[in-house]
Design a protein around this motif. Structure first.
Motif, PDB file in Angstrom:
ATOM      1  N   ARG A  62     -11.434  -2.755  -3.224  1.00 17.95           N
ATOM      2  CA  ARG A  62     -11.653  -4.132  -2.748  1.00 17.95           C
ATOM      3  C   ARG A  62     -13.130  -4.479  -2.781  1.00 17.95           C
ATOM      4  O   ARG A  62     -13.526  -5.537  -3.276  1.00 17.95           O
ATOM      5  N   CYS A 117       0.826  -1.220   0.000  1.00 17.27           N
ATOM      6  CA  CYS A 117       0.000   0.000   0.000  1.00 17.27           C
ATOM      7  C   CYS A 117       0.855   1.263   0.000  1.00 17.27           C
ATOM      8  O   CYS A 117       0.540   2.234  -0.681  1.00 17.27           O
ATOM      9  N   ILE A 148      -9.566  -5.084  -6.857  1.00 19.02           N
ATOM     10  CA  ILE A 148      -8.290  -5.548  -6.314  1.00 19.02           C
ATOM     11  C   ILE A 148      -8.538  -6.535  -5.181  1.00 19.02           C
ATOM     12  O   ILE A 148      -9.643  -6.617  -4.635  1.00 19.02           O
ATOM     13  N   GLN A 187      -6.328  -7.821  -1.561  1.00 19.12           N
ATOM     14  CA  GLN A 187      -5.173  -7.526  -0.723  1.00 19.12           C
ATOM     15  C   GLN A 187      -4.990  -8.624   0.309  1.00 19.12           C
ATOM     16  O   GLN A 187      -5.960  -9.258   0.734  1.00 19.12           O
ATOM     17  N   ARG A 216       0.848  -4.894   3.577  1.00 21.15           N
ATOM     18  CA  ARG A 216      -0.367  -5.324   2.894  1.00 21.15           C
ATOM     19  C   ARG A 216      -0.075  -5.279   1.401  1.00 21.15           C
ATOM     20  O   ARG A 216       0.227  -4.230   0.845  1.00 21.15           O
ATOM     21  N   PHE A 229      -8.385   2.159  -1.253  1.00 21.96           N
ATOM     22  CA  PHE A 229      -8.141   0.722  -1.378  1.00 21.96           C
ATOM     23  C   PHE A 229      -9.394  -0.068  -0.977  1.00 21.96           C
ATOM     24  O   PHE A 229      -9.735  -1.061  -1.614  1.00 21.96           O
ATOM     25  N   THR A 286      -0.984  -6.058  -2.703  1.00 26.52           N
ATOM     26  CA  THR A 286      -2.146  -5.839  -3.560  1.00 26.52           C
ATOM     27  C   THR A 286      -1.967  -6.547  -4.897  1.00 26.52           C
ATOM     28  O   THR A 286      -0.870  -6.600  -5.436  1.00 26.52           O
TER      29      THR A 286
END
Length: 122
Positions: A48, A28, A53, A55, A62, A44, A64
């Motif tokens: 998600r 990240c 994406i 993660q 974290r 993010f 991705t």
């Protein structure tokens, strides 16, 4: 939800950057974004939730990955269209580090309060 996620210039920058590397190669903090940590977390999260994406946590990081195959099954050709869209140097509505909004022209608003009439002094 997917279109709204991809419409934001910050989220679009995230998707473009993660598309240029292999799966699970970006943390990240490694993304070049003009926003703070809390805003990054929000962007993010939106990506998600939209399924763009995925993660995972690996130690203190974290990582991705772009869910290209899964996303293309639901929205064939959309990611290619978005990733190949012409880029602008200063997207509309992106805030700089000092919090000022760049790229939009603001118009002055006149006050709705009038100095004539009304209930002055009450």
């Amino acid at each position: 939800m997917a279109l709204a996620a991809l419409a934001d210039p910050i989220r679009l920058a995230i998707v473009r950057q993660v598309s240029q590397v292999g799966d699970w190669e970006r943390t990240c903090a490694s993304f070049d974004l003009p926003v703070g940590k809390a805003s990054r977390t929000h962007h993010f999260s939106v990506l998600r939730d939209a399924g763009v994406i995925e993660q995972r946590d690996e130690g203190p990081h974290r990582l991705t990955r772009l869910r290209r195959k899964e996303f293309d099954e639901c929205f064939p050709g959309l990611l290619d269209l978005v990733l190949n869209e012409p880029r602008w140097d200063k997207p509309i509505g992106v805030r700089s580090a000092d919090g000022a909004e760049r790229g939009r022209r603001r118009t002055s608003q006149h006050s709705s309060h009038s100095s004539r009439g009304g209930n002055h002094g009450r």
